[in-house]
Design a protein around this motif. Structure first.
Motif, PDB file in Angstrom:
ATOM      1  N   PHE A  94      47.967 -42.895  14.609  1.00 30.57           N
ATOM      2  CA  PHE A  94      49.111 -42.141  15.096  1.00 30.57           C
ATOM      3  C   PHE A  94      50.301 -43.049  15.380  1.00 30.57           C
ATOM      4  O   PHE A  94      50.154 -44.244  15.653  1.00 30.57           O
ATOM      5  N   HIS A  95      51.488 -42.430  15.330  1.00 32.30           N
ATOM      6  CA  HIS A  95      52.745 -43.089  15.682  1.00 32.30           C
ATOM      7  C   HIS A  95      53.606 -42.073  16.416  1.00 32.30           C
ATOM      8  O   HIS A  95      53.902 -41.009  15.873  1.00 32.30           O
ATOM      9  N   TYR A  96      53.964 -42.388  17.667  1.00 31.85           N
ATOM     10  CA  TYR A  96      54.746 -41.472  18.495  1.00 31.85           C
ATOM     11  C   TYR A  96      56.071 -42.126  18.882  1.00 31.85           C
ATOM     12  O   TYR A  96      56.146 -43.338  19.133  1.00 31.85           O
ATOM     13  N   LYS A  97      57.093 -41.299  18.989  1.00 27.16           N
ATOM     14  CA  LYS A  97      58.380 -41.714  19.536  1.00 27.16           C
ATOM     15  C   LYS A  97      58.739 -40.754  20.667  1.00 27.16           C
ATOM     16  O   LYS A  97      58.916 -39.559  20.434  1.00 27.16           O
ATOM     17  N   THR A  98      58.833 -41.286  21.872  1.00 32.67           N
ATOM     18  CA  THR A  98      59.221 -40.488  23.036  1.00 32.67           C
ATOM     19  C   THR A  98      60.661 -40.810  23.402  1.00 32.67           C
ATOM     20  O   THR A  98      61.012 -41.983  23.585  1.00 32.67           O
ATOM     21  N   LYS A  99      61.487 -39.768  23.522  1.00 32.88           N
ATOM     22  CA  LYS A  99      62.912 -39.954  23.810  1.00 32.88           C
ATOM     23  C   LYS A  99      63.277 -39.278  25.132  1.00 32.88           C
ATOM     24  O   LYS A  99      62.667 -38.291  25.520  1.00 32.88           O
ATOM     25  N   ASP A 100      64.290 -39.824  25.787  1.00 30.24           N
ATOM     26  CA  ASP A 100      64.760 -39.299  27.078  1.00 30.24           C
ATOM     27  C   ASP A 100      63.618 -39.213  28.083  1.00 30.24           C
ATOM     28  O   ASP A 100      63.465 -38.207  28.794  1.00 30.24           O
ATOM     29  N   LEU A 101      62.829 -40.264  28.136  1.00 35.35           N
ATOM     30  CA  LEU A 101      61.693 -40.294  29.056  1.00 35.35           C
ATOM     31  C   LEU A 101      62.163 -40.050  30.488  1.00 35.35           C
ATOM     32  O   LEU A 101      63.099 -40.675  30.967  1.00 35.35           O
ATOM     33  N   GLN A 102      61.518 -39.103  31.151  1.00 37.33           N
ATOM     34  CA  GLN A 102      61.832 -38.826  32.552  1.00 37.33           C
ATOM     35  C   GLN A 102      61.087 -39.833  33.421  1.00 37.33           C
ATOM     36  O   GLN A 102      59.861 -39.849  33.454  1.00 37.33           O
ATOM     37  N   VAL A 103      61.849 -40.675  34.092  1.00 30.67           N
ATOM     38  CA  VAL A 103      61.255 -41.710  34.934  1.00 30.67           C
ATOM     39  C   VAL A 103      61.737 -41.508  36.358  1.00 30.67           C
ATOM     40  O   VAL A 103      62.709 -40.798  36.619  1.00 30.67           O
ATOM     41  N   GLN A 104      61.047 -42.128  37.277  1.00 28.88           N
ATOM     42  CA  GLN A 104      61.401 -41.958  38.675  1.00 28.88           C
ATOM     43  C   GLN A 104      61.787 -43.293  39.302  1.00 28.88           C
ATOM     44  O   GLN A 104      61.235 -44.342  38.974  1.00 28.88           O
ATOM     45  N   ALA A 105      62.774 -43.207  40.173  1.00 27.44           N
ATOM     46  CA  ALA A 105      63.146 -44.333  41.020  1.00 27.44           C
ATOM     47  C   ALA A 105      62.731 -43.989  42.436  1.00 27.44           C
ATOM     48  O   ALA A 105      62.464 -42.831  42.756  1.00 27.44           O
ATOM     49  N   LEU A 106      62.664 -45.003  43.283  1.00 25.20           N
ATOM     50  CA  LEU A 106      62.206 -44.806  44.657  1.00 25.20           C
ATOM     51  C   LEU A 106      63.319 -45.210  45.612  1.00 25.20           C
ATOM     52  O   LEU A 106      63.830 -46.321  45.555  1.00 25.20           O
ATOM     53  N   ASN A 107      63.691 -44.258  46.480  1.00 23.13           N
ATOM     54  CA  ASN A 107      64.696 -44.569  47.484  1.00 23.13           C
ATOM     55  C   ASN A 107      64.146 -45.637  48.430  1.00 23.13           C
ATOM     56  O   ASN A 107      63.099 -45.433  49.050  1.00 23.13           O
ATOM     57  N   PRO A 108      64.789 -46.785  48.552  1.00 23.65           N
ATOM     58  CA  PRO A 108      64.230 -47.871  49.361  1.00 23.65           C
ATOM     59  C   PRO A 108      64.082 -47.531  50.838  1.00 23.65           C
ATOM     60  O   PRO A 108      63.273 -48.148  51.537  1.00 23.65           O
ATOM     61  N   ILE A 109      64.864 -46.549  51.337  1.00 23.47           N
ATOM     62  CA  ILE A 109      64.815 -46.202  52.752  1.00 23.47           C
ATOM     63  C   ILE A 109      63.765 -45.135  53.032  1.00 23.47           C
ATOM     64  O   ILE A 109      62.914 -45.278  53.924  1.00 23.47           O
ATOM     65  N   THR A 110      63.785 -44.054  52.239  1.00 22.45           N
ATOM     66  CA  THR A 110      62.916 -42.902  52.536  1.00 22.45           C
ATOM     67  C   THR A 110      61.602 -42.917  51.764  1.00 22.45           C
ATOM     68  O   THR A 110      60.698 -42.151  52.087  1.00 22.45           O
ATOM     69  N   ASN A 111      61.499 -43.752  50.713  1.00 24.38           N
ATOM     70  CA  ASN A 111      60.353 -43.742  49.801  1.00 24.38           C
ATOM     71  C   ASN A 111      60.226 -42.425  49.055  1.00 24.38           C
ATOM     72  O   ASN A 111      59.150 -42.087  48.550  1.00 24.38           O
TER      73      ASN A 111
END
Length: 717
Positions: free
Chosen positions: A521-538
């Motif tokens: 198989f060969h996959y291409k994933t576009k516009d990957l939804q990723v998460q960041a973490l607020n350093p204060i509130t987590n």
């Protein structure tokens, strides 16, 4: 690549083979994984193309396991499925179940998060990943479809689909009961009964109860030193009524409820250091030590009802599935900073209702053209009710309501021309979300709307040189719906995530009960939804930020020449890398600091995708020994290997390679009604983790299950 661990794995597999132990018998009935009476493994029937077909005739990578196989391999919940499926990992984050298949998956924990793998139970779509820790007692079968299934399974099938079928009502009275006891004072009881009410109505009732003491210990003198943490109680109940309204019409009514009280998914500890650390300060000395200052809890409730109509219209079959579900997920005093101090504490109350309606029209498969038409509707009403974040002495209250309406229509057909099959399909999806939210009682979002649509086609060419061989090539697309950043109360929506997938493969039947299936198989994933973490509130914040390429090969071999014994071997090789990710948030240790991490934005292009090991291997074998005077003895075992993989996008924190071995020995008494089983799961006490992440206060981790063992008594009629 040959390491000491791989060598020990091979030795373990050889020992299991010599003892003839767990690819449990494949004699179980029922559509999703039934077998004919031929040498242990007959024709396994799957529904990967939304119609019943032989596994070896379906040009899709599918693994199908019966309930007996799951039990024999020590798979007791959705958390364990990956131990029997190569190319797959199942990890968790705060109670959110997060499957990755072939390097595609989601780490997002947003309100209403659908994940990247479509879950179905008895044909009912489960649209949210929080709380999907389903117990697998009284399950007839599981099918795991690898690769994007956007045409036939829809909005969140980027990585594949997981289809669970439970035991259904029968007109012949039958039942089964089991009870087990093991270490950590664990007790598991389950039961299933079915039978007729009249000539046209049959009913079934299934339930299970599972409890154990926690395997974590409190090491914080200020919070109950030495006490066990993470005691667990779970129960589920499911009832079905089958109505034979006519020779051509079946109606199935179902109701179920589930309750989980288990803090294990959110019991975390710091790795080596944390904010405020000085020499002599409190640190965990082992993976099951808890040093937090909070008495954490995690509770899940689900209730649901559904109605399914199967109507043979003469040449066409109509299947209508209507379902309603309610869910509640409560994280209680989640100690997100992991330290002995109260830097951050989270109380999350995620509550919602789902209504789904799906209609399928299937051809009778009697001509050279078979087809399926379908329509789908979802309304999801979810809310954070509310979300409390305590940072030091500052309390923040976030309340959010979100309504999701999703519509889809799809068509798929297969034309047979001699020994060639041409398959084409397409799905159109439209989704709209409306979000309203407040911060500390002050409204920040007022019915903000966003909508997305997508076409997800697939095309397959299959060639059958003989009746026992098939080779195929396919293209398919997946679509993960867009979202609002609920925790951040942002009016800016996140775009959908899409996958383009190419696959070539072969399915070979080489003799009695001997199959070899391989796929590249060969996959291409576009516009990957990723998460960041607020350093204060987590708290999690979302963004579209990355592209991923996944390349690999899967191999599955089954050898079951007789009903006495069977062997299964699976291997997957994967390379999943970020092809573009220039703005990744990472947390890096502050040099010479007080133990904390600093947030940074870096370019991780070329790094490995998270939770995607290069190698996963699985061996499963069992053997039935006839005893003098009747009865049988069945040794079973399952060995799962995962190579090293990464938890963070900068590849700073990794999960070491590990081997998990499950084994059991079952004595079936004469008459095959009573049985006694001695079992062990993770019998070598291999250390691995449910989740590992980095935050401003600490690198943190949540340990997975230690060695578990016990005895089970069963009765069936």
């Amino acid at each position: 690549m040959i390491t000491k661990t791989m060598l020990s794995l091979s030795v373990a597999a050889g020992a299991l083979f010599a003892a003839a132990p767990a690819f449990a018998q494949a004699d179980a009935p029922q559509a999703a994984a039934e077998t004919a009476d031929q040498g242990g493994f007959g024709d396994i029937i799957v529904t990967a193309q939304r119609r019943e077909q032989r596994l070896q005739d379906v040009p899709v990578s599918v693994t199908a396991l019966t309930g007996e196989q799951l039990t024999g391999q020590g798979v007791t919940s959705t958390h364990d499925i990956a131990q029997s499926i190569t190319g797959m990992t199942i990890t968790e984050s705060g109670g959110y179940v997060q499957p990755f298949i072939r390097g595609v998956g989601s780490t997002v924990t947003n309100l209403g998060e659908p994940g990247s793998a479509a879950f179905y139970i008895d044909g009912v779509y489960m649209p949210t990943v929080n709380g999907q820790l389903y117990q697998l007692a009284n399950v007839e079968s599981i099918q795991v479809l690898k690769g994007p299934q956007g045409t036939l399974f829809g909005r969140n099938a980027n990585t594949g689909a997981i289809i669970i079928t439970t035991k259904q009502p029968q007109f012949t009275p039958a039942g089964s009961f089991s009870a087990s006891y093991g270490n950590y004072n664990s007790f598991v009881g389950s039961g299933f009964v079915t039978g007729p009410v009249s000539d046209t109505i049959a009913v079934s009732l299934a339930g299970n109860y599972d409890r154990h003491d926690g395997w974590f210990k409190n090491r914080n003198p200020a919070n109950g030193l030495g006490k066990r943490v993470g005691d667990s109680k779970r129960w589920t109940i499911r009832g079905n009524v089958l109505i034979k309204a006519s020779d051509n019409l079946d109606i199935t009514l179902s109701g179920d409820a589930m309750d989980i009280n288990d803090a294990s998914p959110i019991i975390i500890q710091p790795i080596d250091r944390y904010q405020g650390y000085v020499p002599g300060a409190l640190l965990p000395t082992g993976p099951y030590d808890y040093i937090g200052n909070e008495k954490v809890g995690y509770k899940v409730e689900q209730q649901g009802a559904s109605g399914k109509l199967d109507w043979d219209l003469g040449g066409v079959k109509l299947v209508s599935t209507t379902a309603w579900r309610h869910y509640e997920n409560h994280s209680i005093d989640y100690d997100s900073d992991t330290t002995p101090f109260r830097y951050s504490q989270i109380n999350n109350n995620d509550v919602g209702n789902n209504f789904t309606q799906e209609i399928l029209l299937n051809s009778d498969n009697k001509s050279n053209f078979s087809w399926v038409l379908g329509g789908f509707y979802l309304r999801q009403n979810g809310k954070l009710d509310p979300l409390y974040v305590l940072s030091g002495t500052t309390l923040t209250t976030i309340a959010v309501k979100q309504i999701t309406d999703a519509y889809a229509v799809f068509a798929d057909g297969t034309l047979t021309l001699g020994r060639f099959d041409l398959t084409g399909g397409i799905r159109y999806s439209y989704e709209k979300k409306v979000i309203t939210g407040s911060l500390n009682g002050i409204q920040r979002l007022d019915h903000v709307k966003a909508s997305w649509d997508s076409f997800t086609p697939r095309a397959v060419l299959a060639y059958h040189p003989t009746d026992d061989m098939m080779f195929y090539g396919s293209f398919s697309k997946g679509f993960k719906s867009g979202a609002f950043n609920a925790n951040a109360l942002s009016p800016v929506p996140i775009d959908p995530e899409k996958v383009d997938a190419y696959e070539i493969g072969g399915k070979l039947t080489l003799g009695r009960g001997f199959t070899v299936n391989v796929a590249g198989f060969h996959y291409k994933t576009k516009d990957l939804q990723v998460q960041a973490l607020n350093p204060i509130t987590n708290l999690i914040e979302l963004r579209n930020a990355a592209s991923v390429k996944s390349d690999g090969v899967d191999l599955d071999v089954v050898f079951a020449p007789t009903r006495k014994w069977s062997i299964k071997f699976g291997a997957s090789y994967l390379k999943a890398k970020f092809s573009k990710f220039t703005n990744a948030q990472v947390f890096l240790p502050v040099p010479g600091g007080d133990g904390r991490n600093a947030s940074a934005i870096v370019d991780v292009t070329g790094k490995r995708n998270v939770r995607s090991p290069d190698w996963t291997l699985n061996w499963a074998v069992d053997y039935t020994i006839d005893l003098p005077g009747g009865g049988t003895l069945v040794p079973s075992g399952n060995v799962y290997y995962s190579s090293k993989f990464y938890w963070t996008v900068d590849n700073r924190i990794s999960e070491p390679q590990h081997v998990v071995i499950n084994a059991s020995l079952t004595w079936n008494l004469p008459g095959d009604r009573f049985s006694v089983t001695a079992f062990g799961r993770n019998i070598t006490d291999e250390l691995r983790f449910r989740n590992v992440s980095a935050s401003a206060q600490a690198d943190r981790r949540a340990a997975d299950e230690p060695a578990l063992y016990g005895v089970r008594a069963s009765y069936k009629f």
